[in-house]
Motif scaffolding. Structure first.
Motif, PDB file in Angstrom:
ATOM      1  N   ALA A   1       0.826  -1.220   0.000  1.00 39.34           N
ATOM      2  CA  ALA A   1       0.000   0.000   0.000  1.00 39.34           C
ATOM      3  C   ALA A   1       0.857   1.265   0.000  1.00 39.34           C
ATOM      4  O   ALA A   1       0.362   2.355  -0.303  1.00 39.34           O
ATOM      5  N   ALA A   2       2.151   1.147   0.301  1.00 43.81           N
ATOM      6  CA  ALA A   2       3.052   2.306   0.306  1.00 43.81           C
ATOM      7  C   ALA A   2       3.449   2.745  -1.103  1.00 43.81           C
ATOM      8  O   ALA A   2       3.980   3.845  -1.276  1.00 43.81           O
TER       9      ALA A   2
ATOM     10  N   ASP B   1      -1.672   7.134  -8.016  1.00 38.94           N
ATOM     11  CA  ASP B   1      -2.574   7.491  -6.925  1.00 38.94           C
ATOM     12  C   ASP B   1      -3.255   6.223  -6.406  1.00 38.94           C
ATOM     13  O   ASP B   1      -3.396   5.236  -7.126  1.00 38.94           O
ATOM     14  N   ALA B   2      -3.641   6.269  -5.159  1.00 43.87           N
ATOM     15  CA  ALA B   2      -4.188   5.084  -4.484  1.00 43.87           C
ATOM     16  C   ALA B   2      -5.438   4.549  -5.174  1.00 43.87           C
ATOM     17  O   ALA B   2      -5.677   3.342  -5.184  1.00 43.87           O
TER      18      ALA B   2
ATOM     19  N   THR C   1      -2.251  -2.861 -11.813  1.00 46.18           N
ATOM     20  CA  THR C   1      -2.736  -1.682 -12.516  1.00 46.18           C
ATOM     21  C   THR C   1      -2.298  -0.508 -11.663  1.00 46.18           C
ATOM     22  O   THR C   1      -2.476  -0.515 -10.440  1.00 46.18           O
ATOM     23  N   GLU C   2      -1.691   0.503 -12.307  1.00 43.47           N
ATOM     24  CA  GLU C   2      -1.222   1.659 -11.552  1.00 43.47           C
ATOM     25  C   GLU C   2      -1.198   2.884 -12.451  1.00 43.47           C
ATOM     26  O   GLU C   2      -1.136   2.772 -13.663  1.00 43.47           O
TER      27      GLU C   2
ATOM     28  N   TRP D   1      -3.180   5.516 -16.804  1.00 39.67           N
ATOM     29  CA  TRP D   1      -2.922   4.297 -16.035  1.00 39.67           C
ATOM     30  C   TRP D   1      -2.528   3.185 -16.997  1.00 39.67           C
ATOM     31  O   TRP D   1      -2.762   3.268 -18.193  1.00 39.67           O
ATOM     32  N   GLU D   2      -1.913   2.146 -16.424  1.00 38.48           N
ATOM     33  CA  GLU D   2      -1.638   0.962 -17.226  1.00 38.48           C
ATOM     34  C   GLU D   2      -1.678  -0.290 -16.363  1.00 38.48           C
ATOM     35  O   GLU D   2      -1.402  -0.238 -15.169  1.00 38.48           O
ATOM     36  N   ARG D   3      -2.070  -1.377 -17.003  1.00 38.02           N
ATOM     37  CA  ARG D   3      -1.999  -2.689 -16.369  1.00 38.02           C
ATOM     38  C   ARG D   3      -0.782  -3.374 -16.966  1.00 38.02           C
ATOM     39  O   ARG D   3      -0.621  -3.413 -18.197  1.00 38.02           O
ATOM     40  N   ALA D   4       0.080  -3.888 -16.078  1.00 36.80           N
ATOM     41  CA  ALA D   4       1.349  -4.437 -16.555  1.00 36.80           C
ATOM     42  C   ALA D   4       1.778  -5.629 -15.714  1.00 36.80           C
ATOM     43  O   ALA D   4       1.329  -5.812 -14.585  1.00 36.80           O
ATOM     44  N   ARG D   5       2.683  -6.385 -16.294  1.00 35.07           N
ATOM     45  CA  ARG D   5       3.329  -7.488 -15.572  1.00 35.07           C
ATOM     46  C   ARG D   5       4.776  -7.097 -15.331  1.00 35.07           C
ATOM     47  O   ARG D   5       5.511  -6.785 -16.261  1.00 35.07           O
TER      48      ARG D   5
END
Length: 142
Positions: A26-27, A36-37, A53-54, A60-64
């Motif tokens: 969560a940090a 952002d959270a 996802t961040e 934003w993007e979803r990544a591995r």
């Protein structure tokens, strides 16, 4: 396929930098000002990989993420992105120095839609300064 190369020097050790890059607690939104959270979600997490996802509402993007602590390398493969769509990603290569760590960063975008391709083509020209600023705090780098 537009690619941006960036080199920074961090005062952190390579193991400490690896921890910053691969901390999906969560940090993470506190450490990384471009996350952002509300737009941070860990989908799955393993010993040397994570699917997340961040970002922000705007980007934003979803990544591995996959990392190899022995090689000092983190590879991020973009599966979905609000701005660029799927394809491309990031590579972070950490090289220990006498005092701190050299960080070689490579950003590649491979969008399939014309408007996104045009935006990606501008990255090598305009992205270095903003990327340097966005990484400086989290990586304690210049």
């Amino acid at each position: 396929m537009p690619t941006v190369h960036l080199q920074m020097t961090s005062r952190l050790s390579a193991p400490d930098l690896m921890s910053v890059l691969t901390d999906f607690s969560a940090a993470r939104p506190v450490t990384w000002p471009t996350i952002d959270a509300d737009h941070f979600h860990v989908h799955a997490l393993g010993d040397s990989w994570a699917e997340v996802t961040e970002g922000t509402a705007a980007a934003w993007e979803r990544a591995r993420y996959e990392w190899d602590t022995r090689r000092g390398r983190v590879t991020v493969t973009t599966h979905e992105s609000k701005v660029f769509g799927p394809g491309g990603g990031w590579i972070f290569q950490l090289t220990p120095q006498t005092s701190g760590t050299r960080v070689d960063i490579e950003l590649t975008r491979n969008p399939s839609i014309f408007g996104r391709r045009l935006l990606a083509a501008l990255l090598p020209v305009v992205a270095r300064r903003s990327l340097r600023r966005s990484f400086a705090v989290a990586l304690q780098a210049q």
